[in-house]
Scaffold this motif. Sequence first.
Motif, PDB file in Angstrom:
ATOM      1  N   SER A  76       1.098  -1.521   0.168  1.00  0.00           N
ATOM      2  CA  SER A  76      -0.137  -0.043  -0.151  1.00  0.00           C
ATOM      3  C   SER A  76       1.630   0.964  -0.034  1.00  0.00           C
ATOM      4  CB  SER A  76      -0.793  -0.034   0.882  1.00  0.00           C
ATOM      5  OG  SER A  76      -0.237  -0.105   2.644  1.00  0.00           O
ATOM      6  N   PRO A  77       0.383   1.726  -0.588  1.00  0.00           N
ATOM      7  CA  PRO A  77       1.159   3.607  -0.285  1.00  0.00           C
ATOM      8  C   PRO A  77       0.868   4.009   0.802  1.00  0.00           C
ATOM      9  CG  PRO A  77      -0.802   3.648  -2.424  1.00  0.00           C
ATOM     10  CD  PRO A  77      -0.749   2.625  -1.275  1.00  0.00           C
ATOM     11  N   GLU A  78       0.625   3.636   1.964  1.00  0.00           N
ATOM     12  CA  GLU A  78       0.765   4.079   3.410  1.00  0.00           C
ATOM     13  C   GLU A  78       1.640   3.588   3.684  1.00  0.00           C
ATOM     14  OE1 GLU A  78      -3.335   3.645   5.544  1.00  0.00           O
ATOM     15  OE2 GLU A  78      -4.251   5.063   4.239  1.00  0.00           O
ATOM     16  N   PHE A  79       1.904   2.297   3.385  1.00  0.00           N
ATOM     17  CA  PHE A  79       3.152   1.414   3.678  1.00  0.00           C
ATOM     18  C   PHE A  79       4.835   1.864   3.269  1.00  0.00           C
ATOM     19  CE2 PHE A  79       5.795  -2.231   4.160  1.00  0.00           C
ATOM     20  CZ  PHE A  79       5.912  -2.493   5.020  1.00  0.00           C
TER      21      PHE A  79
ATOM     22  N   MET B 116       3.566   0.196  11.809  1.00  0.00           N
ATOM     23  CA  MET B 116       4.996  -0.314  12.374  1.00  0.00           C
ATOM     24  C   MET B 116       6.086  -1.227  11.919  1.00  0.00           C
ATOM     25  SD  MET B 116       2.919  -1.788  15.941  1.00  0.00           S
ATOM     26  CE  MET B 116       1.736  -2.606  14.873  1.00  0.00           C
ATOM     27  N   GLU B 117       6.005  -2.246  10.842  1.00  0.00           N
ATOM     28  CA  GLU B 117       7.335  -2.824  10.345  1.00  0.00           C
ATOM     29  C   GLU B 117       7.129  -2.022   9.474  1.00  0.00           C
ATOM     30  OE1 GLU B 117       8.111  -6.952   7.915  1.00  0.00           O
ATOM     31  OE2 GLU B 117       5.973  -6.656   8.222  1.00  0.00           O
ATOM     32  N   ALA B 118       6.537  -0.941   8.573  1.00  0.00           N
ATOM     33  CA  ALA B 118       7.102   0.013   7.716  1.00  0.00           C
ATOM     34  C   ALA B 118       7.854   1.391   7.875  1.00  0.00           C
ATOM     35  CB  ALA B 118       6.113   0.792   6.882  1.00  0.00           C
ATOM     36  N   ALA B 119       8.256   1.359   9.749  1.00  0.00           N
ATOM     37  CA  ALA B 119       8.782   2.319   9.945  1.00  0.00           C
ATOM     38  C   ALA B 119      10.034   1.942  10.356  1.00  0.00           C
ATOM     39  CB  ALA B 119       7.879   3.337  10.975  1.00  0.00           C
ATOM     40  N   ASN B 120       9.536   0.886  10.662  1.00  0.00           N
ATOM     41  CA  ASN B 120      11.070   0.068  11.811  1.00  0.00           C
ATOM     42  C   ASN B 120      12.356  -0.627   9.910  1.00  0.00           C
ATOM     43  OD1 ASN B 120       9.071  -1.254  14.439  1.00  0.00           O
ATOM     44  ND2 ASN B 120      10.542   0.339  14.317  1.00  0.00           N
ATOM     45  N   LYS B 121      11.356  -0.617   9.249  1.00  0.00           N
ATOM     46  CA  LYS B 121      11.738  -1.168   7.898  1.00  0.00           C
ATOM     47  C   LYS B 121      12.691  -0.364   7.545  1.00  0.00           C
ATOM     48  CE  LYS B 121      11.338  -3.345   3.758  1.00  0.00           C
ATOM     49  NZ  LYS B 121      10.398  -3.443   2.426  1.00  0.00           N
ATOM     50  N   GLY B 122      12.463   1.188   7.245  1.00  0.00           N
ATOM     51  CA  GLY B 122      12.458   2.737   6.570  1.00  0.00           C
ATOM     52  C   GLY B 122      14.078   2.795   7.409  1.00  0.00           C
ATOM     53  N   CYS B 123      13.944   2.716   9.155  1.00  0.00           N
ATOM     54  CA  CYS B 123      14.759   3.637   9.587  1.00  0.00           C
ATOM     55  C   CYS B 123      15.648   2.148   9.468  1.00  0.00           C
ATOM     56  CB  CYS B 123      14.520   3.503  10.839  1.00  0.00           C
ATOM     57  SG  CYS B 123      15.617   3.870  12.318  1.00  0.00           S
ATOM     58  N   ASP B 124      15.516   0.615   9.344  1.00  0.00           N
ATOM     59  CA  ASP B 124      16.467  -0.247  10.233  1.00  0.00           C
ATOM     60  C   ASP B 124      17.440  -0.273   7.893  1.00  0.00           C
ATOM     61  OD1 ASP B 124      18.114  -2.779  10.521  1.00  0.00           O
ATOM     62  OD2 ASP B 124      16.509  -3.801   9.454  1.00  0.00           O
ATOM     63  N   GLU B 125      17.117   0.030   6.860  1.00  0.00           N
ATOM     64  CA  GLU B 125      17.574  -0.589   5.681  1.00  0.00           C
ATOM     65  C   GLU B 125      18.327   0.993   5.678  1.00  0.00           C
ATOM     66  OE1 GLU B 125      14.345  -0.983   2.925  1.00  0.00           O
ATOM     67  OE2 GLU B 125      14.568  -3.819   3.565  1.00  0.00           O
ATOM     68  N   ALA B 126      17.965   2.055   6.114  1.00  0.00           N
ATOM     69  CA  ALA B 126      18.923   3.631   6.295  1.00  0.00           C
ATOM     70  C   ALA B 126      19.945   3.401   7.443  1.00  0.00           C
ATOM     71  CB  ALA B 126      17.941   4.490   6.377  1.00  0.00           C
ATOM     72  N   GLY B 127      20.331   2.366   8.002  1.00  0.00           N
ATOM     73  CA  GLY B 127      21.358   2.392   9.226  1.00  0.00           C
ATOM     74  C   GLY B 127      20.816   2.373  10.996  1.00  0.00           C
ATOM     75  N   GLY B 128      19.825   2.853  10.697  1.00  0.00           N
ATOM     76  CA  GLY B 128      19.253   3.790  11.791  1.00  0.00           C
ATOM     77  C   GLY B 128      18.919   2.061  12.378  1.00  0.00           C
ATOM     78  N   LEU B 129      18.355   3.118  14.173  1.00  0.00           N
ATOM     79  CA  LEU B 129      18.480   2.511  15.363  1.00  0.00           C
ATOM     80  C   LEU B 129      16.672   1.614  15.667  1.00  0.00           C
ATOM     81  CD1 LEU B 129      19.219   0.682  17.707  1.00  0.00           C
ATOM     82  CD2 LEU B 129      19.118   2.693  19.610  1.00  0.00           C
ATOM     83  N   SER B 130      16.297   0.617  15.795  1.00  0.00           N
ATOM     84  CA  SER B 130      15.293   0.151  15.600  1.00  0.00           C
ATOM     85  C   SER B 130      14.236  -0.261  16.927  1.00  0.00           C
ATOM     86  CB  SER B 130      14.924   0.220  14.013  1.00  0.00           C
ATOM     87  OG  SER B 130      13.761  -0.669  13.160  1.00  0.00           O
ATOM     88  N   VAL B 131      13.607   0.265  17.348  1.00  0.00           N
ATOM     89  CA  VAL B 131      13.366  -0.085  18.742  1.00  0.00           C
ATOM     90  C   VAL B 131      11.596  -0.824  18.333  1.00  0.00           C
ATOM     91  CG1 VAL B 131      12.494   0.365  20.638  1.00  0.00           C
ATOM     92  CG2 VAL B 131      14.676   1.291  19.485  1.00  0.00           C
ATOM     93  N   GLY B 132      11.322  -1.956  19.401  1.00  0.00           N
ATOM     94  CA  GLY B 132      10.088  -2.190  18.625  1.00  0.00           C
ATOM     95  C   GLY B 132       9.601  -2.383  20.563  1.00  0.00           C
TER      96      GLY B 132
ATOM     97  N   VAL C 140       2.068  10.063  13.466  1.00  0.00           N
ATOM     98  CA  VAL C 140       0.767   8.874  13.350  1.00  0.00           C
ATOM     99  C   VAL C 140       0.411   9.212  11.869  1.00  0.00           C
ATOM    100  CG1 VAL C 140      -1.225   8.859  14.704  1.00  0.00           C
ATOM    101  CG2 VAL C 140       0.146  10.343  15.890  1.00  0.00           C
ATOM    102  N   LEU C 141       0.541   7.811  11.777  1.00  0.00           N
ATOM    103  CA  LEU C 141      -0.008   7.675  10.449  1.00  0.00           C
ATOM    104  C   LEU C 141      -1.839   6.925   9.962  1.00  0.00           C
ATOM    105  CD1 LEU C 141       3.026   7.239   9.783  1.00  0.00           C
ATOM    106  CD2 LEU C 141       2.320   6.556   7.886  1.00  0.00           C
ATOM    107  N   PRO C 142      -2.439   6.950   8.966  1.00  0.00           N
ATOM    108  CA  PRO C 142      -3.449   6.461   9.831  1.00  0.00           C
ATOM    109  C   PRO C 142      -3.859   4.561   9.999  1.00  0.00           C
ATOM    110  CG  PRO C 142      -3.595   7.502   7.382  1.00  0.00           C
ATOM    111  CD  PRO C 142      -2.080   7.318   8.077  1.00  0.00           C
ATOM    112  N   GLY C 143      -4.714   4.692  10.726  1.00  0.00           N
ATOM    113  CA  GLY C 143      -4.772   3.681  12.309  1.00  0.00           C
ATOM    114  C   GLY C 143      -6.458   3.678  12.440  1.00  0.00           C
ATOM    115  N   GLY C 144      -6.096   2.384  13.504  1.00  0.00           N
ATOM    116  CA  GLY C 144      -7.523   2.409  14.386  1.00  0.00           C
ATOM    117  C   GLY C 144      -7.795   2.792  15.195  1.00  0.00           C
ATOM    118  N   PHE C 145      -8.657   1.986  16.398  1.00  0.00           N
ATOM    119  CA  PHE C 145      -8.710   2.965  17.770  1.00  0.00           C
ATOM    120  C   PHE C 145      -7.406   2.496  18.406  1.00  0.00           C
ATOM    121  CE2 PHE C 145     -13.164   0.881  17.347  1.00  0.00           C
ATOM    122  CZ  PHE C 145     -13.767   1.789  17.019  1.00  0.00           C
TER     123      PHE C 145
END
Length: 266
Positions: free
Chosen positions: A79-82, A108-124, A164-169
Motif C-alpha cells: 500500500s502507499p501508506e506502507f 509499525m513494520e514500515a517505519a522500523n524497516k525504513g529506519c533499519d535499512e537506512a542504518g538507523g536504530l529501530s525499536v519495537g 501518527v499515520l492512519p490507523g484504528g482504535f
Amino acid sequence: MKREIRTRRQGPATLRGKAIPSTTTDQRLLDRRGPADWVHADPWRVLRIQAEFVEGFGLLAELPKAACVFGSARTRPDSPEFKLGEQIGAKLHEAGYAVITGGGPGIMEAANKGCDEAGGLSVGLGIELPFEQSMNPHIDIGLEFRYFFVRKTMFVKYSQAFVVLPGGFGTLDELFEAITLVQTGKITRFPIVLVGTEFWSGLLDWVRKVMVPSGKISAEDLDLIHLTDDPDEVVRVIVDAHEQVERQLAEQEARAETARQAGNGS
C-alpha cells in the motif's frame, strides 16, 4: 496434513497449544467478573508490573533521541501508506533520530524497516494480545509487555516526537493520550504530526467545528497538531520544534547566568 499449533508470546515467555490461556494478562487484571479469589494475588501482580517497568527503563535508558511512529497493524506492505511509513522511518534516521514503534506489522513494520535499512536504530515495544502479533523482523531492540499502561509509559518517556499515520482504535488511543499529556503539561511540549490529510481531515474538522465552539477545548489546542502528507515536512516539523526548544533553554540558561553574576557582584 500436519496440524498447525497456535503460538503466543506472553511477556518473555512463549506458549504453544493447550498452554495458551483463554485470557490476556490485561484482561485478568481489569476484569472483575466471576470468582473473586484471584484478588488475593494482586500483590504478585504489582511485582510483575514493577518488573516490567524496571526491565523497560533498564533496556531503553541509553537510547538516543527518538521519534515514535504509530499507525495501523493492518496496513498492507503493497500500500502507499506502507511506503510512506518506510520513507518516514528512513528520513527520521537521517535527521538523527531512532525510531520507536509498537513492534508489530503494518505501519509499525514500515517505519522500523525504513529506519533499519537506512542504518538507523529501530525499536519495537510489543504487547501481549489475545491474537498473535509477532515482532516484525526490522527491530534492533525489542520488548514485549503484558500491560498496556507500562508500554505507553515507555512510548512517552523515550520519545521526543509522535508521528501518527492512519490507523484504528489503538492509534487513536495513542494519539489522544499524547495530545492530552502535552496539553496538560504532563510531558514537555513536543511535536505531534498527523500524516494523511485525506484520512485525518474529517476528524480535525469535527474537533474544530464541534469541540472548539462548544468550549470543550481551546482553539489554541489545535496548534498542538501538525497535519501533512510530506515525509520531508514530518521531519522538518520535528527538527524545527526541537531546535526552538534548545534555543529557549539556552536563553533561559543565559538569563540565569546573568542573574547569578549580578547577584555575586552586589
